[in-house]
Design a protein around this motif. Structure first.
Motif, PDB file in Angstrom:
ATOM      1  N   LEU A   1       0.855  -1.179   0.000  1.00  7.56           N
ATOM      2  CA  LEU A   1       0.000   0.000   0.000  1.00  7.56           C
ATOM      3  C   LEU A   1       0.894   1.234   0.000  1.00  7.56           C
ATOM      4  N   ALA A   2       0.991   1.884  -1.160  1.00  6.47           N
ATOM      5  CA  ALA A   2       1.870   3.038  -1.314  1.00  6.47           C
ATOM      6  C   ALA A   2       1.083   4.326  -1.491  1.00  6.47           C
ATOM      7  N   ASP A   3      -0.156   4.314  -1.034  1.00  2.61           N
ATOM      8  CA  ASP A   3      -1.020   5.491  -1.101  1.00  2.61           C
ATOM      9  C   ASP A   3      -1.774   5.586   0.215  1.00  2.61           C
ATOM     10  N   LYS A   4      -1.428   6.578   1.037  1.00  2.00           N
ATOM     11  CA  LYS A   4      -2.047   6.702   2.360  1.00  2.00           C
ATOM     12  C   LYS A   4      -3.535   6.985   2.264  1.00  2.00           C
ATOM     13  N   ASN A   5      -3.995   7.500   1.140  1.00  6.32           N
ATOM     14  CA  ASN A   5      -5.419   7.780   0.981  1.00  6.32           C
ATOM     15  C   ASN A   5      -6.269   6.505   1.003  1.00  6.32           C
TER      16      ASN A   5
ATOM     17  N   ILE B   1      -2.431  -2.007  10.333  1.00  4.10           N
ATOM     18  CA  ILE B   1      -1.867  -1.045   9.387  1.00  4.10           C
ATOM     19  C   ILE B   1      -2.799   0.152   9.229  1.00  4.10           C
ATOM     20  N   ALA B   2      -4.093  -0.115   9.080  1.00  2.08           N
ATOM     21  CA  ALA B   2      -5.052   0.967   8.863  1.00  2.08           C
ATOM     22  C   ALA B   2      -5.026   1.968  10.011  1.00  2.08           C
ATOM     23  N   THR B   3      -4.978   1.472  11.241  1.00  4.32           N
ATOM     24  CA  THR B   3      -4.955   2.352  12.408  1.00  4.32           C
ATOM     25  C   THR B   3      -3.697   3.211  12.416  1.00  4.32           C
TER      26      THR B   3
ATOM     27  N   ARG C   1      -3.965   5.924   9.710  1.00  2.16           N
ATOM     28  CA  ARG C   1      -4.916   6.983  10.052  1.00  2.16           C
ATOM     29  C   ARG C   1      -4.398   7.868  11.181  1.00  2.16           C
ATOM     30  N   GLY C   2      -3.446   7.354  11.946  1.00  2.00           N
ATOM     31  CA  GLY C   2      -2.912   8.125  13.041  1.00  2.00           C
ATOM     32  C   GLY C   2      -1.863   9.145  12.649  1.00  2.00           C
ATOM     33  N   VAL C   3      -1.475   9.162  11.379  1.00  2.00           N
ATOM     34  CA  VAL C   3      -0.438  10.093  10.918  1.00  2.00           C
ATOM     35  C   VAL C   3      -1.054  11.472  10.713  1.00  2.00           C
ATOM     36  N   SER C   4      -0.464  12.471  11.334  1.00  2.00           N
ATOM     37  CA  SER C   4      -0.901  13.846  11.107  1.00  2.00           C
ATOM     38  C   SER C   4      -0.100  14.443   9.956  1.00  2.00           C
ATOM     39  N   SER C   5      -0.653  15.438   9.313  1.00  4.37           N
ATOM     40  CA  SER C   5       0.008  16.018   8.141  1.00  4.37           C
ATOM     41  C   SER C   5      -0.365  17.483   8.003  1.00  4.37           C
ATOM     42  N   THR C   6       0.384  18.160   7.177  1.00  2.00           N
ATOM     43  CA  THR C   6       0.127  19.567   6.909  1.00  2.00           C
ATOM     44  C   THR C   6      -0.083  19.758   5.408  1.00  2.00           C
ATOM     45  N   PRO C   7      -0.937  20.691   4.996  1.00  2.00           N
ATOM     46  CA  PRO C   7      -1.235  20.852   3.567  1.00  2.00           C
ATOM     47  C   PRO C   7      -0.177  21.680   2.850  1.00  2.00           C
ATOM     48  N   SER C   8      -0.317  21.748   1.541  1.00  2.00           N
ATOM     49  CA  SER C   8       0.575  22.566   0.726  1.00  2.00           C
ATOM     50  C   SER C   8      -0.217  23.123  -0.452  1.00  2.00           C
ATOM     51  N   LEU C   9       0.201  24.284  -0.915  1.00  2.00           N
ATOM     52  CA  LEU C   9      -0.421  24.924  -2.074  1.00  2.00           C
ATOM     53  C   LEU C   9       0.671  25.283  -3.068  1.00  2.00           C
ATOM     54  N   ALA C  10       0.386  25.080  -4.338  1.00  2.00           N
ATOM     55  CA  ALA C  10       1.355  25.384  -5.388  1.00  2.00           C
ATOM     56  C   ALA C  10       0.689  26.250  -6.455  1.00  2.00           C
ATOM     57  N   LEU C  11       1.497  27.090  -7.081  1.00  2.00           N
ATOM     58  CA  LEU C  11       1.025  27.937  -8.175  1.00  2.00           C
ATOM     59  C   LEU C  11       1.920  27.717  -9.382  1.00  2.00           C
TER      60      LEU C  11
ATOM     61  N   TYR D   1       5.849   8.799   5.607  1.00  2.00           N
ATOM     62  CA  TYR D   1       5.353   8.915   6.968  1.00  2.00           C
ATOM     63  C   TYR D   1       5.870   7.783   7.856  1.00  2.00           C
ATOM     64  N   CYS D   2       6.762   6.945   7.337  1.00  2.00           N
ATOM     65  CA  CYS D   2       7.368   5.868   8.114  1.00  2.00           C
ATOM     66  C   CYS D   2       8.828   6.199   8.413  1.00  2.00           C
ATOM     67  N   GLY D   3       9.352   5.618   9.492  1.00  2.00           N
ATOM     68  CA  GLY D   3      10.764   5.780   9.787  1.00  2.00           C
ATOM     69  C   GLY D   3      11.106   6.915  10.703  1.00  2.00           C
ATOM     70  N   GLY D   4      10.179   7.335  11.547  1.00  2.00           N
ATOM     71  CA  GLY D   4      10.454   8.457  12.432  1.00  2.00           C
ATOM     72  C   GLY D   4       9.983   9.759  11.832  1.00  2.00           C
ATOM     73  N   ALA D   5       9.668  10.723  12.676  1.00  2.00           N
ATOM     74  CA  ALA D   5       9.139  12.000  12.197  1.00  2.00           C
ATOM     75  C   ALA D   5      10.170  12.693  11.322  1.00  2.00           C
ATOM     76  N   PRO D   6       9.874  12.871  10.029  1.00  2.00           N
ATOM     77  CA  PRO D   6      10.854  13.465   9.126  1.00  2.00           C
ATOM     78  C   PRO D   6      10.748  14.981   9.077  1.00  2.00           C
ATOM     79  N   ASN D   7      11.833  15.610   8.623  1.00  2.00           N
ATOM     80  CA  ASN D   7      11.745  17.001   8.184  1.00  2.00           C
ATOM     81  C   ASN D   7      11.191  16.928   6.771  1.00  2.00           C
ATOM     82  N   ALA D   8       9.862  16.764   6.681  1.00  2.00           N
ATOM     83  CA  ALA D   8       9.246  16.299   5.452  1.00  2.00           C
ATOM     84  C   ALA D   8       9.455  17.227   4.271  1.00  2.00           C
TER      85      ALA D   8
END
Length: 442
Positions: A226-230, A249-251, A254-264, A405-412
């Motif tokens: 599963l290579a798509d978190k959606n 795996i599903a839990t 779903r527990g991963v928090s994230s921040t959005p991004s906008l592009a122009l 989102y795996c392997g420790g909290a990244p500087n994403a």
């Protein structure tokens, strides 16, 4: 590019070895890798076990699929919902050019001499070196800069041209060719909507919708990646992963928090008179990055295609729970995107006009299009240790989940692509291992 950094030397070696034989290249790569990294990028092995389904054609999914295909004799199928591969590494294309509106480039983590002893760093450098040697990525020439708004106006801080590489001409074109050459069956516009387990045979069926062809089911997969978190996102109370019966795996997903991004993505009436091809923007309310997409390798060098990325603060202020519910094609979504586009257009023009040399022709935006990444950058990790993938503890067909989102909290924002690739390679190594005991990576 400074020649003293380990990553710079890595890229230089890749460029020098581009004309050597593949046998010599393989030997050189193997001698530099540790036993663990060799398992990810080393010699081709033979493994007769069955079919593998990789759901998601972004950086983690393609890295995993290609590695499994070249290390084993398994049949590997990639299902991706988009018309083109890439996920957040995808590109937008028009008659005037192309924009990388997600992952702008690939680069190493800060290269200190001590990093040469880091297993992840060695694996990442080996992956980059191989991509460069195969001609799948090329050097994106700088210079790059930092644009800072000061009290007395704008200050431009020039930087050395570091080792930044870009797909040429695009992630989809390069990775699709690489996957197909490795024997991977790539399915575009194939949105996976569900699964079914056959525990008696130890296999999984994949149910997907393909544009213009309706719904189809393919069976016989002994491994699912599963290579798509959606896939774990519930819509109307249901998620595609639910039918796979891997709640562990599903839990975690779903527990991963994230921040959005906008592009122009914009086209300009002329090439801006600036001395850089990309710049980080500091202390701006809306923009954090801008780049000349036309300067990338394999692009039309007319200098008119630029991309801008919003700051995290601006993206969070615009991508709210309410705005995320708007759907493309609706008047409400169009109005919201127009508002974002207007803000980012004004900010980009302000920044470029402030730093460019005087010109007789005013700089203007000819066309523009904004894009919303609702959950672009993970801010937490799905794994509780340094594990770079999830694997279900459930018996039967092996099921993995991979991503940045795996392997420790990244500087994403700076290491998201790196984390995604390493996650895919690590899962591939585990899937190819002889030890088939069920293991939980949660």
């Amino acid at each position: 590019m400074p020649t003293g950094t380990p990553f710079a030397r890595c890229v230089a070696r890749a460029v020098r070895s581009a004309t050597t034989t593949s046998k010599a290249s393989s030997s050189s790569s193997s001698s530099r890798a540790s036993s663990s990294s060799r398992a990810w990028v080393g010699e081709t092995a033979t493994n007769p076990r069955g079919r593998v389904a990789v759901v998601g054609g972004g950086a983690s999914g393609t890295a995993c699929a290609r590695e499994i295909a070249r290390r084993t004799s398994r049949e590997v199928c990639v299902f991706d919902a988009g018309r083109a591969l890439g996920g957040r590494a995808s590109a937008r294309e028009a008659s005037v050019g192309r924009w990388d509106h997600g992952a702008a480039f690939a680069a190493a983590a800060p290269s200190d001499e001590d990093d040469e002893d880091d297993e992840d760093e060695r694996a990442w450098r080996a992956w980059i070196e191989e991509k460069a040697r195969r001609g799948e990525m090329h050097r994106w020439y700088g210079p790059f800069a930092t644009v800072r708004w000061g009290r007395d106006g704008v200050a431009v801080v020039a930087e050395e041209s570091d080792a930044r590489l870009a797909w040429s001409p695009s992630f989809d074109a390069v990775e699709r060719r690489a996957l197909e050459n490795a024997g991977v069956d790539v399915r575009s516009s194939a949105r996976v909507v569900g699964f079914a387990r056959d525990d008696e045979n130890g296999t999984v069926s994949v149910r997907h919708e393909t544009y213009g062809e309706g719904e189809r089911t393919e069976s016989g997969f002994e491994c699912v990646v599963l290579a798509d978190k959606n896939l774990a996102t519930r819509r109307d109370g249901v998620a595609a992963i639910d039918s796979l019966d891997v709640e562990d795996i599903a839990t975690a997903m779903r527990g991963v928090s994230s921040t959005p991004s906008l592009a122009l993505m914009v086209t300009l009436n002329r090439a801006p008179a600036v001395d850089f091809v990309g710049a980080e923007i500091v202390d701006d309310d809306a923009l954090g990055w801008m780049a000349n997409e036309s300067s990338k390798p394999g692009r039309a060098a007319n200098g008119v295609c630029w991309v801008a990325h919003a700051t995290e603060a601006y993206a969070k202020s615009k991508v709210t729970e309410h705005s995320l519910k708007t759907r493309p094609g609706t008047p409400e979504h169009a109005a919201w995107m127009n508002d974002v586009e207007r803000d980012m257009r004004d900010a980009l023009l302000r920044a470029l006009r402030a730093v460019e040399s005087p010109s007789d022709e005013p700089l203007e935006i000819v066309s523009a299009r904004a894009h919303r990444w609702g959950a672009a950058f993970p801010t937490s990790s799905a794994t509780t240790d340094d594990a770079k993938f999830l694997r279900t503890a459930r018996s039967g067909a092996a099921v993995y989940a991979v991503g940045d989102y795996c392997g420790g909290a990244p500087n994403a924002r700076r290491r998201g692509l790196r984390a995604a690739v390493l996650s895919g390679l690590a899962a591939a190594a585990d899937a190819c291992a002889d030890d088939e005991r069920p293991r939980s990576k949660l």
